[in-house]
Write a protein that holds these residues in place. Sequence first.
Motif, PDB file in Angstrom:
ATOM      1  N   LEU A  83       0.825  -1.198   0.000  1.00 50.56           N
ATOM      2  CA  LEU A  83       0.000   0.000   0.000  1.00 50.56           C
ATOM      3  C   LEU A  83       0.865   1.256   0.000  1.00 50.56           C
ATOM      4  CD1 LEU A  83      -2.744   1.317   0.065  1.00 50.56           C
ATOM      5  CD2 LEU A  83      -2.797   1.019   2.550  1.00 50.56           C
ATOM      6  N   LEU A  84       1.971   1.241   0.740  1.00 51.40           N
ATOM      7  CA  LEU A  84       2.902   2.367   0.697  1.00 51.40           C
ATOM      8  C   LEU A  84       3.355   2.639  -0.736  1.00 51.40           C
ATOM      9  CD1 LEU A  84       5.098   1.673   3.862  1.00 51.40           C
ATOM     10  CD2 LEU A  84       3.851   3.788   3.414  1.00 51.40           C
ATOM     11  N   ASN A  85       3.660   1.594  -1.466  1.00 55.37           N
ATOM     12  CA  ASN A  85       4.119   1.762  -2.842  1.00 55.37           C
ATOM     13  C   ASN A  85       3.015   2.273  -3.765  1.00 55.37           C
ATOM     14  OD1 ASN A  85       6.700   1.026  -2.189  1.00 55.37           O
ATOM     15  ND2 ASN A  85       6.423  -1.136  -2.707  1.00 55.37           N
ATOM     16  N   VAL A  86       1.775   1.898  -3.482  1.00 54.50           N
ATOM     17  CA  VAL A  86       0.655   2.465  -4.244  1.00 54.50           C
ATOM     18  C   VAL A  86       0.612   3.978  -4.040  1.00 54.50           C
ATOM     19  CG1 VAL A  86      -1.862   2.594  -4.397  1.00 54.50           C
ATOM     20  CG2 VAL A  86      -0.740   0.371  -4.247  1.00 54.50           C
ATOM     21  N   TYR A  87       0.713   4.421  -2.779  1.00 54.89           N
ATOM     22  CA  TYR A  87       0.706   5.856  -2.499  1.00 54.89           C
ATOM     23  C   TYR A  87       1.908   6.543  -3.150  1.00 54.89           C
ATOM     24  CZ  TYR A  87      -2.954   5.351   1.100  1.00 54.89           C
ATOM     25  OH  TYR A  87      -4.132   5.108   1.767  1.00 54.89           O
ATOM     26  N   ARG A  88       3.088   5.901  -3.055  1.00 58.69           N
ATOM     27  CA  ARG A  88       4.294   6.511  -3.620  1.00 58.69           C
ATOM     28  C   ARG A  88       4.129   6.756  -5.118  1.00 58.69           C
ATOM     29  NH1 ARG A  88       7.520   2.272   0.084  1.00 58.69           N
ATOM     30  NH2 ARG A  88       8.121   3.672   1.781  1.00 58.69           N
ATOM     31  N   CYS A  89       3.580   5.769  -5.810  1.00 57.41           N
ATOM     32  CA  CYS A  89       3.415   5.914  -7.256  1.00 57.41           C
ATOM     33  C   CYS A  89       2.281   6.878  -7.597  1.00 57.41           C
ATOM     34  CB  CYS A  89       3.157   4.555  -7.890  1.00 57.41           C
ATOM     35  SG  CYS A  89       4.596   3.446  -7.852  1.00 57.41           S
ATOM     36  N   GLN A  90       1.187   6.801  -6.834  1.00 57.70           N
ATOM     37  CA  GLN A  90       0.036   7.651  -7.127  1.00 57.70           C
ATOM     38  C   GLN A  90       0.361   9.122  -6.948  1.00 57.70           C
ATOM     39  OE1 GLN A  90      -3.478   6.591  -4.933  1.00 57.70           O
ATOM     40  NE2 GLN A  90      -4.663   8.355  -5.633  1.00 57.70           N
ATOM     41  N   PHE A  91       1.185   9.431  -5.917  1.00 61.61           N
ATOM     42  CA  PHE A  91       1.450  10.839  -5.598  1.00 61.61           C
ATOM     43  C   PHE A  91       2.885  11.254  -5.922  1.00 61.61           C
ATOM     44  CE2 PHE A  91      -1.965   9.442  -2.703  1.00 61.61           C
ATOM     45  CZ  PHE A  91      -2.974  10.270  -3.175  1.00 61.61           C
TER      46      PHE A  91
ATOM     47  N   THR B 268       9.486   7.607  -4.862  1.00 61.15           N
ATOM     48  CA  THR B 268       9.327   6.531  -5.835  1.00 61.15           C
ATOM     49  C   THR B 268      10.585   5.697  -6.009  1.00 61.15           C
ATOM     50  OG1 THR B 268       9.806   8.128  -7.599  1.00 61.15           O
ATOM     51  CG2 THR B 268       7.484   7.662  -7.136  1.00 61.15           C
ATOM     52  N   GLN B 269      11.738   6.229  -5.549  1.00 61.29           N
ATOM     53  CA  GLN B 269      12.977   5.454  -5.654  1.00 61.29           C
ATOM     54  C   GLN B 269      12.945   4.231  -4.740  1.00 61.29           C
ATOM     55  OE1 GLN B 269      12.770   8.380  -4.166  1.00 61.29           O
ATOM     56  NE2 GLN B 269      13.707   8.228  -2.157  1.00 61.29           N
ATOM     57  N   LEU B 270      11.986   4.174  -3.831  1.00 62.24           N
ATOM     58  CA  LEU B 270      11.876   3.040  -2.915  1.00 62.24           C
ATOM     59  C   LEU B 270      11.005   1.925  -3.473  1.00 62.24           C
ATOM     60  CD1 LEU B 270      11.339   5.003   0.433  1.00 62.24           C
ATOM     61  CD2 LEU B 270      13.488   4.126  -0.522  1.00 62.24           C
ATOM     62  N   VAL B 271      10.323   2.169  -4.594  1.00 63.01           N
ATOM     63  CA  VAL B 271       9.396   1.188  -5.163  1.00 63.01           C
ATOM     64  C   VAL B 271      10.167   0.175  -5.996  1.00 63.01           C
ATOM     65  CG1 VAL B 271       7.386   0.859  -6.648  1.00 63.01           C
ATOM     66  CG2 VAL B 271       7.565   2.913  -5.216  1.00 63.01           C
ATOM     67  N   PRO B 272      10.063  -1.123  -5.681  1.00 64.45           N
ATOM     68  CA  PRO B 272      10.758  -2.130  -6.491  1.00 64.45           C
ATOM     69  C   PRO B 272      10.327  -2.035  -7.950  1.00 64.45           C
ATOM     70  CG  PRO B 272       9.899  -3.109  -4.471  1.00 64.45           C
ATOM     71  CD  PRO B 272       9.333  -1.725  -4.554  1.00 64.45           C
ATOM     72  N   GLY B 273      11.286  -1.816  -8.852  1.00 61.35           N
ATOM     73  CA  GLY B 273      10.967  -1.709 -10.260  1.00 61.35           C
ATOM     74  C   GLY B 273      10.484  -0.344 -10.701  1.00 61.35           C
ATOM     75  N   GLY B 274      10.300   0.581  -9.753  1.00 59.40           N
ATOM     76  CA  GLY B 274       9.828   1.915 -10.102  1.00 59.40           C
ATOM     77  C   GLY B 274       8.352   1.923 -10.433  1.00 59.40           C
ATOM     78  N   CYS B 275       7.863   3.035 -10.967  1.00 59.80           N
ATOM     79  CA  CYS B 275       6.446   3.220 -11.277  1.00 59.80           C
ATOM     80  C   CYS B 275       6.246   3.473 -12.760  1.00 59.80           C
ATOM     81  CB  CYS B 275       5.877   4.423 -10.514  1.00 59.80           C
ATOM     82  SG  CYS B 275       6.031   4.295  -8.725  1.00 59.80           S
ATOM     83  N   THR B 276       5.060   3.115 -13.235  1.00 59.95           N
ATOM     84  CA  THR B 276       4.630   3.493 -14.576  1.00 59.95           C
ATOM     85  C   THR B 276       3.569   4.562 -14.447  1.00 59.95           C
ATOM     86  OG1 THR B 276       2.912   1.797 -14.648  1.00 59.95           O
ATOM     87  CG2 THR B 276       5.090   1.183 -15.448  1.00 59.95           C
ATOM     88  N   ALA B 277       3.107   5.067 -15.562  1.00 66.33           N
ATOM     89  CA  ALA B 277       2.121   6.143 -15.546  1.00 66.33           C
ATOM     90  C   ALA B 277       0.837   5.729 -14.853  1.00 66.33           C
ATOM     91  CB  ALA B 277       1.826   6.599 -16.976  1.00 66.33           C
ATOM     92  N   ASP B 278       0.504   4.436 -14.917  1.00 65.78           N
ATOM     93  CA  ASP B 278      -0.741   3.989 -14.295  1.00 65.78           C
ATOM     94  C   ASP B 278      -0.531   3.467 -12.885  1.00 65.78           C
ATOM     95  OD1 ASP B 278      -0.954   0.704 -15.951  1.00 65.78           O
ATOM     96  OD2 ASP B 278       0.598   1.645 -14.724  1.00 65.78           O
ATOM     97  N   GLY B 279       0.660   3.696 -12.322  1.00 66.57           N
ATOM     98  CA  GLY B 279       0.915   3.296 -10.953  1.00 66.57           C
ATOM     99  C   GLY B 279       1.502   1.917 -10.807  1.00 66.57           C
ATOM    100  N   GLY B 280       1.705   1.201 -11.913  1.00 71.74           N
ATOM    101  CA  GLY B 280       2.300  -0.121 -11.842  1.00 71.74           C
ATOM    102  C   GLY B 280       3.808  -0.056 -11.762  1.00 71.74           C
ATOM    103  N   SER B 281       4.458  -1.227 -11.807  1.00 72.99           N
ATOM    104  CA  SER B 281       5.904  -1.272 -11.730  1.00 72.99           C
ATOM    105  C   SER B 281       6.520  -1.089 -13.109  1.00 72.99           C
ATOM    106  CB  SER B 281       6.362  -2.611 -11.145  1.00 72.99           C
ATOM    107  OG  SER B 281       5.935  -3.674 -11.963  1.00 72.99           O
ATOM    108  N   ALA B 282       7.759  -0.673 -13.122  1.00 73.28           N
ATOM    109  CA  ALA B 282       8.465  -0.470 -14.387  1.00 73.28           C
ATOM    110  C   ALA B 282       9.923  -0.795 -14.175  1.00 73.28           C
ATOM    111  CB  ALA B 282       8.313   0.977 -14.860  1.00 73.28           C
ATOM    112  N   ASP B 283      10.675  -0.827 -15.251  1.00 72.82           N
ATOM    113  CA  ASP B 283      12.114  -1.011 -15.150  1.00 72.82           C
ATOM    114  C   ASP B 283      12.719   0.171 -14.401  1.00 72.82           C
ATOM    115  OD1 ASP B 283      15.004  -0.465 -16.381  1.00 72.82           O
ATOM    116  OD2 ASP B 283      14.544  -2.612 -16.510  1.00 72.82           O
ATOM    117  N   PRO B 284      13.648  -0.074 -13.444  1.00 73.87           N
ATOM    118  CA  PRO B 284      14.204   1.023 -12.669  1.00 73.87           C
ATOM    119  C   PRO B 284      14.829   2.106 -13.530  1.00 73.87           C
ATOM    120  CG  PRO B 284      14.829  -1.089 -11.723  1.00 73.87           C
ATOM    121  CD  PRO B 284      14.146  -1.381 -13.012  1.00 73.87           C
ATOM    122  N   SER B 285      15.361   1.765 -14.699  1.00 73.24           N
ATOM    123  CA  SER B 285      16.014   2.769 -15.531  1.00 73.24           C
ATOM    124  C   SER B 285      15.025   3.772 -16.090  1.00 73.24           C
ATOM    125  CB  SER B 285      16.742   2.086 -16.694  1.00 73.24           C
ATOM    126  OG  SER B 285      15.820   1.423 -17.545  1.00 73.24           O
TER     127      SER B 285
END
Length: 360
Positions: free
Chosen positions: A82-90, A94-111
Amino acid sequence: MAVLLAPVASAQTQSDVEVRDQLIANQENLLNTYRCLFGVDVDVVPGQCPNPDLVAPGVAPPNPSQNDLDVRDGLIQSQEALLNVYRCQFDVDTQLVPGGCTADGGSADPSEGDVGTGTTVIDVLNTLTVVVEYGGSGYSRADFDHDRGYLCNDAGTDPYTGISFDPSTCDVDHIVAAQEAFESGGWSWDVARRETFGNDALNLVPTRDCVNRSKGARDMAEWSGRIGSGICEGVTTTSQGQCFLAWKTVEVKAAYSLSVDQAEKNALAQVLGGCPADGPMQPSGPVGSLPTPEPTPSTQTGATGGSDCHPAYSPCLPNLPGDALNCGDIPSSLKPIRVLTIGIDPYRLDRDRDGWGCES
């Protein structure tokens, strides 16, 4: 979102449960900080806002079962997700989210991630967990000993008060005192981690002996900054010294994931309010010198010709978008680079996350 795995349950001891309960409380307080900061799900915040930091661990059962550990591990996993959902949404931390975020709040490649570059000391202070200091037993000053007595080899100036010292009147001070570190999360560390903290130059500074002994194990809310006895009686900390102490306290506590209690956070915020608001957390400078904070990073020149300094690093690196700077772009005379807060590393210089980048 990347899959999160709960910790593997270990021996069924009361200590295991206490460590998990403290982590759960820390996570819940951070969740509530996000809820209040962004105005989402505030109905679940104990006491509602503006003070979201009200969750503290309860009393652990003396004979926990395997189910006790499993339930806690599941809660830790859920809260982190849930923390990662908030991190991506707001778009925060976001550097703490495994794989980073995509535009829709999902994970992405860290690069593909992009971490903002406007971090200030107040921003970092607001990421620290606010909990009541640990009041249990287990503290031993010997666990935090250092071997950096050479810092007192020369005469210098006390960073807190500006008064002079020579080697015979010099102490080496833990800026965040060993006992304060223990009560702010170090109680859960093993001895090796305590020794690392005790000997970390990031947290050590030569001081006048009577100033150091007045400061003792007190945090910013507990130390008035006035010396009450001895040769330094009547001396008080300077405004520059207060900024130095506040800057370094936040830097050290963030680097070691230590908490603050509410009184300490309030005191740090009050002092920092009178310091350069958008300046980086300053290193202590040459041994024996009184640190002089830069008025603003925009007046400095970056290592590779930039017009301002990135607030995440020391010494000065140019403030560029995204991860546009590599170790090969930085002159060898500036290496290694101090990453002021482990985890806030937009240029990805600190691959092993030890607080130093471009070490080789």
